[in-house]
Design a protein around this motif. Structure first.
Motif, mmCIF file in Angstrom:
data_model
loop_
_atom_site.group_PDB
_atom_site.id
_atom_site.type_symbol
_atom_site.label_atom_id
_atom_site.label_comp_id
_atom_site.label_asym_id
_atom_site.label_seq_id
_atom_site.Cartn_x
_atom_site.Cartn_y
_atom_site.Cartn_z
ATOM 1 N N ASN A 171 -11.009 3.019 -2.617
ATOM 2 C CA ASN A 171 -9.949 2.536 -3.656
ATOM 3 C C ASN A 171 -8.501 2.858 -2.926
ATOM 4 O OD1 ASN A 171 -9.052 5.661 -3.732
ATOM 5 N ND2 ASN A 171 -10.985 6.068 -4.805
ATOM 6 N N ARG A 172 -7.656 2.489 -3.849
ATOM 7 C CA ARG A 172 -6.155 2.550 -3.113
ATOM 8 C C ARG A 172 -5.704 3.895 -2.560
ATOM 9 N NH1 ARG A 172 -1.873 0.719 -7.573
ATOM 10 N NH2 ARG A 172 -3.223 -0.667 -8.093
ATOM 11 N N ALA A 173 -6.181 4.833 -3.427
ATOM 12 C CA ALA A 173 -5.594 6.387 -2.973
ATOM 13 C C ALA A 173 -6.196 6.786 -1.691
ATOM 14 C CB ALA A 173 -6.120 7.348 -3.993
ATOM 15 N N GLU A 174 -7.506 6.405 -1.594
ATOM 16 C CA GLU A 174 -8.238 6.739 -0.149
ATOM 17 C C GLU A 174 -7.499 5.651 0.999
ATOM 18 O OE1 GLU A 174 -12.826 7.622 1.542
ATOM 19 O OE2 GLU A 174 -12.307 6.040 -0.163
ATOM 20 N N ALA A 175 -7.256 4.405 0.535
ATOM 21 C CA ALA A 175 -6.734 3.562 1.331
ATOM 22 C C ALA A 175 -5.239 4.157 1.968
ATOM 23 C CB ALA A 175 -6.623 2.018 0.778
ATOM 24 N N VAL A 176 -4.593 4.684 1.126
ATOM 25 C CA VAL A 176 -3.401 5.238 1.576
ATOM 26 C C VAL A 176 -3.655 6.391 2.424
ATOM 27 C CG1 VAL A 176 -1.193 6.654 0.885
ATOM 28 C CG2 VAL A 176 -2.114 4.663 -0.453
ATOM 29 N N ARG A 177 -4.584 7.467 2.121
ATOM 30 C CA ARG A 177 -4.886 8.479 2.971
ATOM 31 C C ARG A 177 -5.383 7.932 4.483
ATOM 32 N NH1 ARG A 177 -9.120 10.757 4.764
ATOM 33 N NH2 ARG A 177 -10.605 9.595 3.365
ATOM 34 N N ILE A 178 -6.035 7.186 4.244
ATOM 35 C CA ILE A 178 -6.672 6.613 5.650
ATOM 36 C C ILE A 178 -5.644 6.153 6.635
ATOM 37 C CG2 ILE A 178 -8.118 4.961 6.928
ATOM 38 C CD1 ILE A 178 -10.326 5.646 4.439
ATOM 39 N N ALA A 179 -4.656 5.199 5.903
ATOM 40 C CA ALA A 179 -3.969 4.505 6.560
ATOM 41 C C ALA A 179 -2.495 5.466 7.046
ATOM 42 C CB ALA A 179 -3.130 3.348 5.745
ATOM 43 N N ARG A 180 -2.333 6.532 6.322
ATOM 44 C CA ARG A 180 -1.348 7.536 6.684
ATOM 45 C C ARG A 180 -1.980 8.082 7.839
ATOM 46 N NH1 ARG A 180 1.024 9.623 0.912
ATOM 47 N NH2 ARG A 180 2.944 8.075 1.005
ATOM 48 N N LEU A 214 0.811 -1.108 -0.066
ATOM 49 C CA LEU A 214 -0.063 -0.054 -0.127
ATOM 50 C C LEU A 214 0.724 1.174 0.109
ATOM 51 C CD1 LEU A 214 -3.027 0.970 0.015
ATOM 52 C CD2 LEU A 214 -2.804 0.929 2.549
ATOM 53 N N ARG A 215 2.004 1.059 0.750
ATOM 54 C CA ARG A 215 2.861 2.364 0.892
ATOM 55 C C ARG A 215 3.573 2.659 -0.640
ATOM 56 N NH1 ARG A 215 6.500 0.902 4.221
ATOM 57 N NH2 ARG A 215 5.241 1.282 6.082
ATOM 58 N N ALA A 216 3.975 1.645 -1.152
ATOM 59 C CA ALA A 216 4.463 1.729 -2.634
ATOM 60 C C ALA A 216 3.771 1.996 -3.627
ATOM 61 C CB ALA A 216 5.070 0.287 -2.950
ATOM 62 N N SER A 217 2.251 1.822 -3.550
ATOM 63 C CA SER A 217 1.133 2.328 -4.446
ATOM 64 C C SER A 217 0.854 3.610 -4.365
ATOM 65 C CB SER A 217 0.063 1.357 -4.302
ATOM 66 O OG SER A 217 -0.671 1.955 -3.236
ATOM 67 N N ALA A 218 1.473 4.529 -3.231
ATOM 68 C CA ALA A 218 1.267 5.893 -3.027
ATOM 69 C C ALA A 218 1.637 7.030 -4.196
ATOM 70 C CB ALA A 218 1.607 6.381 -1.819
ATOM 71 N N ASP A 219 2.372 6.277 -4.996
ATOM 72 C CA ASP A 219 2.915 7.284 -6.076
ATOM 73 C C ASP A 219 2.205 7.119 -7.375
ATOM 74 O OD1 ASP A 219 3.799 4.967 -7.022
ATOM 75 O OD2 ASP A 219 6.025 5.406 -7.265
ATOM 76 N N GLY A 220 1.065 6.083 -7.505
ATOM 77 C CA GLY A 220 0.269 5.994 -8.472
ATOM 78 C C GLY A 220 0.675 4.744 -9.528
ATOM 79 N N SER A 221 1.588 3.967 -8.922
ATOM 80 C CA SER A 221 2.123 2.873 -9.898
ATOM 81 C C SER A 221 1.181 1.874 -10.208
ATOM 82 C CB SER A 221 3.457 2.128 -9.204
ATOM 83 O OG SER A 221 4.410 2.975 -8.805
ATOM 84 N N THR A 222 1.083 1.309 -11.497
ATOM 85 C CA THR A 222 0.488 0.444 -11.526
ATOM 86 C C THR A 222 0.405 -0.919 -10.957
ATOM 87 O OG1 THR A 222 1.652 -0.465 -13.651
ATOM 88 C CG2 THR A 222 0.229 1.289 -13.763
ATOM 89 N N ASN A 223 -0.240 -1.864 -10.939
ATOM 90 C CA ASN A 223 -0.088 -3.222 -10.317
ATOM 91 C C ASN A 223 1.282 -4.048 -10.852
ATOM 92 O OD1 ASN A 223 -2.252 -2.787 -8.787
ATOM 93 N ND2 ASN A 223 -3.464 -4.439 -9.730
ATOM 94 N N ALA A 224 1.523 -3.925 -12.291
ATOM 95 C CA ALA A 224 2.268 -4.405 -12.818
ATOM 96 C C ALA A 224 3.745 -3.650 -12.468
ATOM 97 C CB ALA A 224 2.290 -4.213 -14.440
ATOM 98 N N GLU A 225 3.740 -2.453 -12.105
ATOM 99 C CA GLU A 225 4.897 -1.817 -11.874
ATOM 100 C C GLU A 225 5.220 -1.997 -10.341
ATOM 101 O OE1 GLU A 225 4.545 2.467 -14.387
ATOM 102 O OE2 GLU A 225 3.400 2.208 -12.690
#
Length: 215
Positions: A201-210, A163-174
């Motif tokens: 969504n993942r962006a909201e999950a990042v925000r909540i977790a942070r 989840l932390r790594a996804s914060a920059d908008g990377s795709t699942n493949a990346e």
């Protein structure tokens, strides 16, 4: 065992040696100046990055390491865990601007002996330094109550990493390539993290977790 703060002179005691890690220069210098006013405390080193903490600790051999949480290179929480693993005799005090309950739990899990907010009075911080050297744990009571009310971090270590790594908008493949995981595994971790945080969504999950201090 000889008192590690006893100096060579009869009845004299050397100051408590402090390593201060804080990325904001003004805050770091202010903390160093305030602590330096204490007769029994000496700030022997300052660093601005989390990934500089261990090397500075090895070089200067402080008694206590004061760590900010949000730093470039490595978070204070990760630096605390590294220091306690490599130099277990050191005491660790975590300072935070944000009173996030999850941060306190992670600080204790990383081996920190104290968890305080930065705007605490200088005398309170100095007292915490002395207390951790006596083997006590010092936790801001308001943060402790909030952590108990919030409950434990529901995310696993792997879910946090992805989840932390996804914060920059990377795709699942990346993400899969960067973390050496399969696309399906990344997708599953993100899906579970989204469900656990109650996000859409993942962006909201990042925000909540942070916001809760889980990342």
């Amino acid at each position: 065992m000889t008192d590690q703060h006893q100096s060579a002179g009869p009845g004299a005691r050397r100051p408590i040696r402090i390593l201060l890690a804080e990325d904001q220069a003004m805050v770091r210098e202010a903390l160093a100046a305030l602590l330096g006013l204490e007769d029994d405390i000496e700030v022997v080193a300052q660093v601005a990055r989390g990934d500089e903490v261990l090397a500075a600790a090895r070089a200067h051999r402080p008694d206590v390491v004061l760590l900010d949480i949000e730093m470039p290179g490595m978070t204070g929480l990760d630096a605390a865990a590294l220091v306690r693993r490599e130099l277990p005799f050191l005491r660790v005090v975590i300072l935070t601007t944000f009173g996030r309950p999850g941060y306190m739990r992670r600080a204790m899990e990383s081996g920190a002996e104290a968890f305080l907010v930065k705007d605490a009075p200088a005398a309170q911080l100095a007292d915490a330094v002395r207390r951790v050297l006596r083997g006590e744990r010092v936790i801001d009571p308001t943060l402790a109550a909030a952590a108990l009310a919030e409950g434990a971090n529901p995310l696993t270590d792997r879910e946090r990493v992805v989840l932390r790594a996804s914060a920059d908008g990377s795709t699942n493949a990346e993400l899969a390539r960067a973390l050496h995981l399969s696309n399906g595994t990344v997708r599953n971790y993100l899906s579970t993290a989204i469900q656990k945080t109650g996000a859409r969504n993942r962006a909201e999950a990042v925000r909540i977790a942070r916001d809760k201090g889980w990342l």
